[in-house]
Design an enzyme around this catalytic site. Sequence first.
Site, short mmCIF file in Angstrom:
data_model
loop_
_atom_site.label_atom_id
_atom_site.label_comp_id
_atom_site.label_asym_id
_atom_site.label_seq_id
_atom_site.Cartn_x
_atom_site.Cartn_y
_atom_site.Cartn_z
N LYS A 78 -3.03 -3.60 -14.23
CA LYS A 78 -4.08 -2.66 -13.83
C LYS A 78 -4.56 -1.91 -15.08
O LYS A 78 -3.73 -1.48 -15.91
CB LYS A 78 -3.52 -1.67 -12.81
N SER A 158 -7.20 1.91 -5.08
CA SER A 158 -7.91 1.67 -6.32
C SER A 158 -7.48 0.42 -7.07
O SER A 158 -8.20 -0.07 -7.93
CB SER A 158 -7.73 2.87 -7.24
N SER A 182 -3.01 3.38 -3.18
CA SER A 182 -3.73 2.39 -4.00
C SER A 182 -3.01 1.10 -4.29
O SER A 182 -3.62 0.19 -4.85
CB SER A 182 -4.14 3.01 -5.32
N1 GLN Z 1 -7.85 6.47 -2.11
C1 GLN Z 1 -7.03 7.53 -2.62
C2 GLN Z 1 -7.82 8.37 -3.57
O1 GLN Z 1 -8.92 8.07 -3.77
C3 GLN Z 1 -5.80 6.96 -3.26
C4 GLN Z 1 -6.02 6.46 -4.62
C5 GLN Z 1 -4.76 6.08 -5.31
O2 GLN Z 1 -3.73 5.90 -4.67
N2 GLN Z 1 -4.85 5.98 -6.62
O3 GLN Z 1 -7.35 9.32 -4.13
#
Ligand code: GLN
Length: 489
Positions: A78, A158, A182
Site C-alpha cells: 500500500k 482505503s 480499510s
Molecule cells: N473509511 C474510513 C475513513 O475514511 C476508514 C479508513 C481507513 O480505515 N483508513 O476514515
Amino acid sequence: MTTLTDLTLAQARDGLRNKDFTARELTESYIAAMDKHRDLNAYITETPELALAQAAESDARLARGDAGAMEGLPIGMKDLFCTEGVLTTAGSHILDGFKPPYESTVSARLKQAGAVLLGKTNLDEFAMGSSNETSYYGASKNPWKATGDDRDLVPGGSSGGSAAAVAARIAIAATGTDTGGSIRQPAAYCGITGIKPTYGRCSRWGIIAYASSLDQAGPMTRDVRDAAIMLGAMSGYDPKDSTSANLPVPDFEAALTGNIKGLRIGLPKEYRPEGLSPEIAALWDRGAQWLKDAGAEVVEISLPHTKYALATYYVIAPAECSSNLARYDGVRFGLRVEGSSLDEMYMKTRAAGFGTEVQRRIMMGTYVLSAGYYDAYYLKAQKVRALIAQDFRQAFEQVDVILAPTAPTPAFGMGENMADPITMYLNDVFTVPTSLAGLPGLSVPAGLSATGLPLGLQLIGKPFDEETVLRVGGVIEDAAGFTAKPTLA
Ligand code: GLN
C-alpha cells in the site's frame, strides 16, 4: 506459466522450496499480469526492475536453503508505507516526488523475510475513504462486476488498490492499513481475506500517519492461511514505535487447526439494525450455523454503545488527522506552490496539495479540537470511545470471538456515493467499533450477493488473540467454499 499467478501464497512458498519453479518465473508471471490489467489502476508505482533483482536474490537464497517466510513471493505494498528510494505518495498530490530515505518497519520486515516488491498500490488520499475514489492518482477499479452489468465498481477503501491487485491476481498478497475498516471493507468488496491485527501488533513506524491511535497495518491475501503467514512476517515489537506491543509473535499458521469445538461465538444484536439488507442478514445467519455445525456454541451478545461508534470515530479520526497532516507545508518535502510570503506559500501549497475529502477532515478536526469545542466534541468522543471498548471487554467475558458482517452492502458503483460524504461514512458501520477498541478483526469471503458480488463475514477477537480469529476464520472459509473468481482475473 500464467497459472502461477493462481497459486496461493502458501502454495507458491511450497512450490519455490520444492524447486517446481523459480522466484524469477513467479515474478515474471506477475509482471506480465500487471501489464495486462493496468486499467484497474491498482498500482500507483510499479517496480518491475526492483522485483526482478529481489527475485534473483531470493533464488540464490532458496538454492542455499536459507529461505525466509516470504521468500520469493511477489507482493504489493500500500502506498502509505515508506519504501526507501521508491516513490511514496499516500495517494496525495502534496507528496509529489517524495522518495523516503528510510523504510517502514513493516515493509523492512517483509523484505527481510524475502518478499519481492511488485509496486506501491493505490489508496484513498491519506487513507481517508471507503472507495479508493479520493486518490489523486485516480480511482482503482474492482475486478468484479455484477452479473449482467458492465458498470465499473469500486474496490472499497482505503486499501482499494491492494484488494483489487490480490483479487485480480496481479499480486500474490498485499499490505493494507486499517484505521476504521480499510483492510476489512475492501477485502469484503473484492472477495479476498484481510486482517487488521490488534493495535500494537504491527509497528506503525514509517507508515504515513492518518489517525495514530487507530492506524494498524495488516495483510490482504487470497485466503486465511496466507493471511496467517504474512501477518507473522509483518508483526513484532519495534522500539521505534512507542505503541508497539512487546509481545512474542505466535506461529499464526499453526493456529489453523480447524478445531473450534466448545468455542463460544457472540452475535451482537446491535449489528442487526432495522433495514439491514436481508441478504447480509442471511449470510450472517449462515455463518453462525456453520460455526455451530463445527461444534461451537453461538450466543447473542450486546454491545450497547455501537450506535455511537461512527459519530465517535468521525470526531477522533479527523482530530488526529488534522494534527498529523500539519507537517505538510511545502517546506521539507513534496509539493511547494510559491507565494509572496511564507504564510501564503503554506496556504497555496496546502490548498493545491490536499483533495476535497482531506480538506474536509482537516477542517472537522481543527474544529473539534478548537477552544470552546474541545470538551463538547473531542473529549466527549474519547469518553464514548472508552465505553465502546468496555462493551467489548464485557462481551469477551461471555464469548471467545464475535461474528458479524463486514460491510452493509456489496461493492457499489463508481461515483455512486461520492456526492454525499455521510453515505460514504456509513460503509464503516460494522468495522469502526473494532478499530475504536483496538481489537483484531478479520474479513473472510463467505458468499455472493444476488448480483453475483462477494460478501464478507467479520470475526472480532480479544486483544492479541489473532490466533482464535484466524482459526475460526479458517472454519468459515472451509464451510463457505468460496471459489468464485472476479470477472477480470
Ligand atoms: N473509511 C474510513 C475513513 O475514511 C476508514 C479508513 C481507513 O480505515 N483508513 O476514515
